[in-house]
Structure formats: C-alpha cells, structure tokens
Design a protein around this motif. Structure first.
Motif, PDB file in Angstrom:
ATOM      1  N   SER A   1      10.941  12.218   3.700  1.00 43.36           N
ATOM      2  CA  SER A   1      11.228  12.367   2.284  1.00 43.36           C
ATOM      3  C   SER A   1      12.731  12.258   2.041  1.00 43.36           C
TER       4      SER A   1
ATOM      5  N   THR B   1       4.978   6.076   2.299  1.00 39.32           N
ATOM      6  CA  THR B   1       4.546   7.436   2.599  1.00 39.32           C
ATOM      7  C   THR B   1       5.542   8.119   3.526  1.00 39.32           C
TER       8      THR B   1
ATOM      9  N   ASN C   1       3.490   6.893  -8.506  1.00 39.88           N
ATOM     10  CA  ASN C   1       3.515   7.952  -7.496  1.00 39.88           C
ATOM     11  C   ASN C   1       2.120   8.546  -7.423  1.00 39.88           C
ATOM     12  N   CYS C   2       1.415   8.288  -6.336  1.00 39.11           N
ATOM     13  CA  CYS C   2       0.024   8.724  -6.202  1.00 39.11           C
ATOM     14  C   CYS C   2      -0.104  10.242  -6.171  1.00 39.11           C
TER      15      CYS C   2
ATOM     16  N   LYS D   1       5.502   0.667 -10.648  1.00 40.64           N
ATOM     17  CA  LYS D   1       5.599   1.742  -9.661  1.00 40.64           C
ATOM     18  C   LYS D   1       4.694   2.902 -10.060  1.00 40.64           C
TER      19      LYS D   1
ATOM     20  N   ASP E   1       3.659   4.614  -4.228  1.00 41.21           N
ATOM     21  CA  ASP E   1       4.428   5.618  -3.486  1.00 41.21           C
ATOM     22  C   ASP E   1       3.524   6.810  -3.164  1.00 41.21           C
ATOM     23  N   GLU E   2       3.840   7.517  -2.078  1.00 44.01           N
ATOM     24  CA  GLU E   2       3.054   8.664  -1.616  1.00 44.01           C
ATOM     25  C   GLU E   2       1.580   8.290  -1.452  1.00 44.01           C
TER      26      GLU E   2
ATOM     27  N   GLU F   1      11.897   3.991  -1.939  1.00 45.62           N
ATOM     28  CA  GLU F   1      11.815   3.233  -3.186  1.00 45.62           C
ATOM     29  C   GLU F   1      12.934   2.193  -3.271  1.00 45.62           C
TER      30      GLU F   1
END
Length: 470
Positions: free
Chosen positions: A189, A299, A215-216, A213, A258-259, A194
């Motif tokens: 992290s 991730t 963020n999941c 984009k 993302d994630e 990104e």
C-alpha cells in the motif's frame, strides 16, 4: 484435412523448422495441424502430443493456459498475449487468422517470440556507465553523460526515480503498454500502483480513449456489480432508468480495477467472463453487450495466497496475472527518496505559495527512515511540512525527526526523569514494535534489525509486544 495440410506444407516444413520463432498452426475449429521445431523446444511438447489435438481440449487438461487460438477464431482478428516458455523465458505470442478467397476462416497461425532482450535504452545506460567507470576520462564529464542518459530514460515517464528497481518497472512498462494484454500491478500500500497504471495508459494505443478508475474496496459489495456492468430499469429498488456501467463507459479504452483482491468471490466469475469473452450483461438484463476494454488491475494483497484460501478464483488469477508488474517498496528504493522528496517539496511549495527547503541533515534522516507507508507517507509528510513551515524557512534534522517520529520528544526527553536504562528499554520496545508492524514476522524483524530470531522472540516476550495475525 490433416493429411492434405501436411502435404501442402511439406515444401515449407524445412524452412519453418529453421525459424527462431515458434510456429503453431490450427484449422478453423482449433485442431492443431502443424508445429515447428522451435515451438516444440519452447513448449516442451512433442509433435505427436500436439498435432491432431484440439486447443480447447489441451486447455481443459491444463496443458495450455490462456491460449490465443480460441480468441482468434472467436474474434476473427489478430490477438496478442504475453506468456512464458518452458524455461521461464518471457514470450510475445501473436495469433493471426488466415482466410480463403471466399473470406472464410481456414487456418489460425500462432507465433511465439523471445522478448527478454527488449530493453534497449536501459541496456545502453548500463553499458555507458560501465565503460565510463573504466575509461580514463575526466570525472565531471563522466558524471555529466551518465546523468544525461538517466534523464533521457526518466523523461519518457511520469515516474520519479533512478533506483534499479524502479528502472526495471519503467522498462517493463515500455514493453507492454502498446500490447493488448491484461496487466496486474502488485506492491505494498502506498507504493504508487495508480501512478504506474496512469503511465501504462499514457503510453498505450488507446491513450485518447476513456480511462476509467474504480476502487473495488470503496464500493459496497451489493452495489459493485451494477457499478461495473450497469443495470436496466426496474432491476432493483431505486433503478428508475437504465444506467451504463464502468465497463460500458470504458469501451475501446482502459478500465483500472484497484484493490482487485477485495472483489467479492461471487462477482469474480462475471468479471472473468467480461475479460475473457469481452462481453457483459447488465444487472436485471438479458441482452449481451460486446465490449473492447483493456483491463489493468492492482492489489496490495497476495492473490495466490487468497486463491489457496478460497477467497479468489484461480482462473481469474491466471487471467489477470498474464504479466505482473511488481512495484518495489520505498525502503528498497533509498536513492529515490531525495528525488521524490524534492519533487513533493517543489509541488507543495508552489501549491501553498511558499519557498520551503530541507537541510542536508533533514534529507539524510528521510533516507534513513524505513517508510512503512511508502511513497504516500513521504508525500503526506512533505505536504504537512510545507503547510506548517514559514515562507523561506529551512526544515532541519530536528524538525523532520519530530514529524516522522511523533513520539520522539515523549520517549527521549530528560525532563520526564527517566533513567538511561528506561530510555534504552523504551527505544528497544518501540523499534521492535515498529518493525513487527512493518514486516510482520519475527524472522523478517531479525533480518531488519540484524539480530538473531531467538533474540527477537525473547524481547517480544520481555516487552509484552503483541503480534497481530495477517
């Protein structure tokens, strides 16, 4: 049919077997009719093990992973991918359809090429540095040319850094940005995943198309499906009209997930279909929508570990992990800390209308710090420093230390009547606690602090330090 093709290609077989590239030919139904010698060497499969077999059958048996032949047959156009040869060598795989005079698909020809040497500019830098280090030339001229080549390499990118780890990432981005291949960006992290995704998009063939984009982890699980694939009117309470999803909005462009490790398992099969078949079905709908979207996922989790725990689909993992890009943590990029720190200092000084500087001692302290929050933590520290500093001030070692070690004054002040032994004990406990939070295991803590693992275990018990399970 197979005998006819063998007879037809016989005059060319000797030439094909001399090629450096691997060649694989199938008919319009995906049945293998020819492979050359190079292909057999690269794949580790013998001629008789492949010819006469259907590609889909070989995939079902786990012999092939993500073959391009079925996609060429389905899409009727060239399909490119990245794979690995038997020895682990990176391969560029390109499948092309062959049509007859009636515009009917008759063959699919797939070629495989070794791309491990595709690092021209980086290699030039390394060769130049080596030559200049051994040549009898003026030191100032040597340094000037090295810096010039590094500047050329970095001018190609919005990524800041000159460490070997980040130069390797930049080189990999240059290789894959223009290819229509799914990418997985991994790293802790705050390392800047990104930023890497942005760079890939800017260098892609679809840089003038949409870049969406998501963020999941930021979208509730019960809403994520509709956000990704859209929904039709009446699909659920509140769906008062049809709504496009992020996949539809990103059509012909790029979608950054993302994630991805936070995506619910029940939704992963639909994502796999969207990536594999390039089609989606909106929530509450029945009509299949064909899309052409490039996927970049990111991730900070160990997806392979999640696969073993049943938290992530294995087939989706391998579909995403066609070409992983691992971004190194900031503690492994020590020589980039001053470059990044100066960049953020200039950025926020301009934003807040100040001229703030950092002393040499301050920069040395930044270099010595382990940065568990990586680049994001450095960015936040520098922004906070600029905000609280006076215009034209210089932040020194002491000011920087108070920002990155907020408990410094409490732990080391002599006004609290602590003995030297108490202070040393407090420092030892804090160092071990911070190291555990950063690396997670006693073995890694021992490596970080350069002491025996048994010593770490004893001191953890001594200070009553708790280790949270990850």
């Amino acid at each position: 049919m197979l005998q006819k093709i063998e007879q037809h290609t016989c005059p060319f077989k000797m030439a094909l077997d001399k090629l450096y590239d691997g060649v694989f030919i199938s008919d319009q139904k995906g049945k293998t009719i020819y492979v050359n010698d190079a292909y057999q060497i690269m794949s580790g499969l013998k001629y008789e093990e492949v010819v006469g077999k259907y590609v889909t059958d070989m995939e079902a048996k786990g012999i092939y992973k993500n073959p391009v032949t079925p996609e060429v047959i389905r899409q009727g156009r060239q399909v490119n991918s990245i794979g690995k040869a038997k020895g682990g060598v990176d391969m560029l795989i390109s499948g092309n359809p062959i049509y007859n005079e009636k515009n009917e698909l008759v063959y699919v020809v797939v070629s495989q090429r070794d791309i491990t040497d595709f690092q021209m500019l980086k290699q030039k830098l390394e060769v130049t540095e080596e030559k200049m280090l051994t040549a009898e030339i003026d030191r100032e001229k040597k340094e000037e040319e090295i810096q010039y080549l590094k500047k050329r390499l970095l001018e190609k990118t919005g990524i800041i850094g000159e460490s070997q780890g980040i130069l390797n990432v930049i080189s990999l981005i240059d290789k894959v940005s223009s290819l229509d291949v799914t990418l997985l960006i991994t790293g802790e992290s705050g390392v800047g995943k990104e930023v890497i995704a942005n760079e890939i998009y800017q260098k892609s063939k679809t840089k003038n198309k949409h870049f969406i984009k998501v963020n999941c982890a930021a979208i509730p699980a019960n809403l994520l499906e509709a956000e990704l694939f859209g929904h039709v009117k009446g699909a659920f309470t509140g769906a008062i009209k049809d709504k496009l999803g992020l996949f539809q909005l990103a059509n012909e462009g790029t979608l950054f997930l993302d994630e991805i490790g936070e995506m619910p398992v029940e939704l992963q099969s639909k994502l796999l279909r969207a990536i594999q078949q390039k089609e989606v079905i909106p929530v509450g709908g029945s009509e299949v929508q064909k899309l052409d979207v490039r996927i970049i996922a990111a991730t900070n989790q160990d997806l392979l570990k999640q696969v073993k725990q049943g938290k992530f689909r294995e087939d989706l993992y391998y579909r995403l992990n066609v070409l992983p890009i691992e971004v190194p943590p900031l503690r492994e990029r020590k020589q980039d800390i001053i470059l990044l720190g100066q960049y953020f200092l200039n950025t926020y000084s301009k934003k807040y209308g100040k001229n703030v500087f950092i002393s040499q001692g301050g920069f040395e302290l930044l270099e010595d710090y382990s940065w568990p929050g990586n680049v994001r933590e450095l960015q936040n520290i520098i922004e906070r420093l600029v905000i609280i500093s006076e215009d034209r001030s210089v932040a020194d070692h002491e000011q920087i230390s108070r920002m990155i070690y907020p408990d410094f004054k409490k732990d080391f002040s002599f006004s609290n009547e602590k003995s030297l032994w108490d202070i040393l004990e407090s420092v030892e406990k804090q160092l071990i606690t911070d190291a555990i939070k950063e690396v997670g295991s006693t073995r890694k803590v021992a490596q970080r602090l350069k002491i025996d693992q048994s010593t770490v275990v004893k001191k953890i018990k001594k200070h009553g330090i708790k280790i949270e399970k990850r």
